[in-house]
Write an enzyme that holds these catalytic residues in place. Sequence first.
Site, PDB file in Angstrom:
ATOM      1  N   ASP A   1     -33.631  68.254  80.853  1.00 46.38           N
ATOM      2  CA  ASP A   1     -33.694  66.785  80.916  1.00 46.38           C
ATOM      3  C   ASP A   1     -32.845  66.180  82.018  1.00 46.38           C
ATOM      4  O   ASP A   1     -32.863  64.966  82.218  1.00 46.38           O
ATOM      5  CB  ASP A   1     -33.269  66.213  79.553  1.00 46.38           C
ATOM      6  CG  ASP A   1     -34.259  66.622  78.480  1.00 46.38           C
ATOM      7  OD1 ASP A   1     -33.831  67.177  77.452  1.00 46.38           O
ATOM      8  OD2 ASP A   1     -35.468  66.434  78.705  1.00 46.38           O
ATOM      9  N   HIS A  55     -26.740  72.714  75.616  1.00 41.92           N
ATOM     10  CA  HIS A  55     -27.936  73.180  74.909  1.00 41.92           C
ATOM     11  C   HIS A  55     -27.495  74.062  73.751  1.00 41.92           C
ATOM     12  O   HIS A  55     -26.514  74.800  73.853  1.00 41.92           O
ATOM     13  CB  HIS A  55     -28.844  73.985  75.846  1.00 41.92           C
ATOM     14  CG  HIS A  55     -30.243  74.118  75.344  1.00 41.92           C
ATOM     15  ND1 HIS A  55     -30.616  75.087  74.451  1.00 41.92           N
ATOM     16  CD2 HIS A  55     -31.342  73.379  75.590  1.00 41.92           C
ATOM     17  CE1 HIS A  55     -31.896  74.951  74.174  1.00 41.92           C
ATOM     18  NE2 HIS A  55     -32.371  73.932  74.842  1.00 41.92           N
TER      19      HIS A  55
END
Length: 430
Positions: free
Chosen positions: A364, A306
């Site tokens: 996700d 991320h």
Amino acid sequence: MSSTSSMLNVDDKSVELAVKEGTIGPSVVDISKLYGQTGMFTYDPGFTSTAACESKITYIDGDKGVLLYRGFPIEQLAEHGDFLETCYLLLYGELPTAAQKADFDYRVTRHTMVHDQMNRFFTGFRRDAHPMAIMVGCVGALSAFYHDSTDISDPHQRMVASMRMIAKMPTLAAMAYKYHVGQPFVYPQNELDYTSNFLRMCFAVPAEEYKVNPVLARALDRIFILHADHEQNASTSTVRLAGSSGANPFACIAAGIACLWGPAHGGANEAALKMLEEIGTPDRIPEYIAKAKDKNDPFRLMGFGHRVYKNYDPRARIMQKTTHEVLNELGIKDDPLLDVAVELEQIALKDEYFVEKKLYPNIDFYSGITLKAMGFPTSMFTVLFALARTVGWIAQWSEMIEDPSQRIGRPRQLYVGSPRRDYVTVAQRG
Ligand code: SDX
């Protein structure tokens, strides 16, 4: 907000730049006058060190794995609230009273139907069209139907457009799914709550009664809360930039949907599940870990890493818990994809490559397993992300429009192309 200053020495110039402090989190150096004072730009492709705006909506601490919506921790909102309460909070800045919540739910519920001519849009698509392609087209087309809520200078029209989008996204998403599977569209039922209504519009068929499973509805509602907003991510920044030109809100949200579709962003949930299916069994995990670490191999562990979180994404923890809840409710004892995901996470979190680069599971990583178990095809995963993120896009868009200092966004560049040169006729080009 307090501010101090910092000195920047550029060539023979010394420039004083204001430093602005926020409520919490990193301060910013205000460089808005830098070009005027030095004739130079800053350079930050990917915006890794650039704050594009002031905002009061969402705060992320990537090192600590903290996510706050209007100051409230995501863990508490996911545990105690529902998605429409989170929508109210993101839009208006405070948790609603019982009366405010009832009024908000009523107003959203009464905008759930779409203009019946929207149905004709769908027949123009191939049945195997990706549902995200349909969503980009149909949400953009809403501005062709709702002219009475496209004047962004009118606060009432902005509010109506916001209600319409929050309310109609589930209907359009369900229509995209039904069209994809060749089943008739199902109209909203206003006595159902927001997420139950969506599940029914997706999975009810005329041939039999459909009963919403309250455990699945609660789980999906929580998943929507987790996806509702996330500071200045790529799709939100797209919506803000589109909105800065004065484009109508439906067009701006369509731009956000287009950006979210990318596998590096919201498309990662679909890509992560496909990756888990490709790995297939835990014994093949080392082969894929090696691929992810190989500089010459473009393969990445989808659902990992991320830009901001250099710790565990707090949403991934809640997502993982929700995955187990849904699988238990559905009586799925041993899901091979979950076995691969859990094993992959454990191996990756101990591998020095992932530790050194601070790569953790993001939202996700587990969402696809849950959504697949609920009956959604992988092509619908990013559509569900877009459905939930619509309120975040709208809240951020509204904040930008209402900011008195708002101007059109227009970044500059470092030009590395050819210097001026004269035209050469084709005869002279050799
Ligand atoms: C979302 O911004 C948001 O908030 C987004 C989001 C939201 O709610 O809006 O949180 C939603 O988009 C989550 C992210 C979903 N994307 C994925 O899961 C795709 C896989 N992840 C990566 O592509 C990547 O981690 C990003 C895109 C998420 C972040 O990319 P960055 O910040 O630009 O980091 P990078 O690509 O520069 O990677 C840094 C290093 C690189 O190695 P070096 O070149 O330094 O040697 O880490 C490596 C990368 O190769 N790396 C990975 C990796 N992610 C980064 N290596 C293997 N697998 C990965 N997943």
